[in-house]
Design a protein around this motif. Structure first.
Motif, short mmCIF file in Angstrom:
data_model
loop_
_atom_site.label_atom_id
_atom_site.label_comp_id
_atom_site.label_asym_id
_atom_site.label_seq_id
_atom_site.Cartn_x
_atom_site.Cartn_y
_atom_site.Cartn_z
N SER A 1 -8.23 -1.36 2.88
CA SER A 1 -8.74 -1.28 1.51
C SER A 1 -7.59 -1.54 0.54
O SER A 1 -6.45 -1.13 0.79
N ASN B 1 -5.97 -0.52 -1.99
CA ASN B 1 -5.51 0.58 -2.85
C ASN B 1 -4.19 1.10 -2.31
O ASN B 1 -3.85 0.85 -1.16
N SER C 1 -10.52 4.01 -2.70
CA SER C 1 -10.69 2.58 -2.43
C SER C 1 -11.29 1.86 -3.64
O SER C 1 -12.07 2.43 -4.39
N LYS D 1 0.81 -1.22 0.00
CA LYS D 1 0.00 0.00 0.00
C LYS D 1 0.85 1.27 0.00
O LYS D 1 0.33 2.35 -0.29
MG MG Z 1 -8.23 2.68 3.06
#
Ligand code: MG
Ligand code: TXA
Length: 324
Positions: free
Chosen positions: A141, A143, A149, A54
């Motif tokens: 999430s 992303n 997201s 991430k």
């Molecule tokens: Mg998030």
């Protein structure tokens, strides 16, 4: 290098996903809110991989997903009665609770805090995965940090194809924005992140009004001003100035619009989502991503009314515009 494989959820692919989790790999999976980037919450190497994938700072805690409230005590301690009532009313569903963590929880999961975020998702694929895995799955999430997201498997693939091992494609997410986060770790329950599960519903079950002051909230990445943001600059507008600005600006720049209503004569860069907050939230992130891909100069967004039913959507729009 593309590493991720996108597969249809089936008994076989769930078994495969569990095997990947058990060896410390990452599996993206659908929940009713948004897609999660899952790793074994008891495995330090898997947690490290999530943060790297991430690009997320290490002090931003992850939510641990569990199959049911029966597993709460594996993760939390001093669980207040209010938490059990909320779990009873809203789990499985789009609610995350912040509780005091127990001693077995890895520091890396909570960013060193003494609390933990826990959620029981209702999506059948998330449920199947959690039941087959049998323990907690840490899943932010799916992303890159700070970005919008993902609400489809294609969104996950577009951003994380080289860091996730398997993507379970469960179609488009029903809710479309992240879970409501309620902090029950101190004496006064607070909403840290509004969501589809509204303030009224939470207050009814708790039997008290909630503080909306998130001023001294524990560190929560969703609470950063610029979050859930597309790359194209975003400007929020009241309905009354939208039409005029769109006319003026589109003479000199490439403008996209996200409005409540559709206008047939405005072309592809005018997206009318819905005047209903639930339908609007479901469509929002996919439309932001679609407009972002069109490499526009500016996205104008019509602000929905400042009422409680729009609270979660307005929160995400404000953050998309970087003015939270
Ligand atoms: Mg998030
Ligand atoms: O709907 C959702 O909640 C999705 C799906 C995948 O379940 N997950 C999600 O995770 O949105 P993430 O990591 O993108 O956002 C979780 C938020 C972050 O802002 C994080 O800082 C906050 O929850 N959080 C997690 N643990 C916390 C804690 N102990 N105290 C305060 N905030 C916490």
């Amino acid at each position: 290098m593309t590493r991720a494989r996108v597969v249809e959820p089936s008994p076989e692919t769930i078994v495969e996903a569990v095997a990947i989790l058990r060896r410390g790999g990452l599996v993206a999976f659908p929940t009713e809110t948004v897609y999660g980037l899952g790793g074994d919450a008891r495995e330090r190497a898997a947690i490290d991989r999530i943060f790297i994938a991430k690009g997320r700072p290490a002090d931003h805690p992850l939510i641990v997903h569990i199959a049911s409230a029966a597993l709460l005590e594996d993760w939390a301690t001093d669980i207040p009665n209010a938490a059990l009532r909320l779990a009873d009313a809203f789990w499985p569903g789009p609610l995350t609770m912040i509780l005091r963590r127990n001693a077995k929880v890895l520091d890396a999961v909570t960013g060193g805090q003494d609390t933990i975020g826990l959620r029981v998702p209702s999506h059948p694929v998330a449920q199947a995965l959690l039941r087959a895995f049998g323990d907690g799955i840490a899943a932010p999430s799916a992303n890159r940090f700070g970005h919008v997201s993902p609400t489809t498997a294609a969104h996950v693939l577009a951003e994380l194809s080289d860091s996730v091992d398997l993507i379970l494609d469960g179609g488009a997410c029903e809710v479309g924005i992240e879970s409501t986060i309620v902090d029950l770790s101190s004496r006064h329950p607070r909403i840290l992140r509004p969501g589809h599960l509204g303030r009224d519903a939470v207050e009814t079950v708790l039997g008290v009004g909630l503080d909306d002051d998130v001023g001294d909230a524990p560190r929560v990445s969703g609470a950063l001003a610029s979050h859930y943001a597309p790359r194209t600059p975003v400007r929020l507008l009241e309905t009354s100035s939208l039409e005029r600005l769109w006319r003026e600006e589109s003479k000199v720049r490439r403008i996209g619009v996200i409005a409540l209503e559709t206008r047939d004569d405005r072309g592809v860069d005018w997206r009318g989502l819905s005047a209903d907050p639930t339908a609007y939230a479901k469509a929002l992130y996919a439309q932001l991503r679609a407009l972002d891909e069109r490499k526009l100069d500016l996205i104008l967004i019509e602000l929905p009314p400042p009422t409680r039913v729009w609270e979660a959507v307005r929160d995400r729009l404000t953050r998309a515009a970087g003015r939270g």
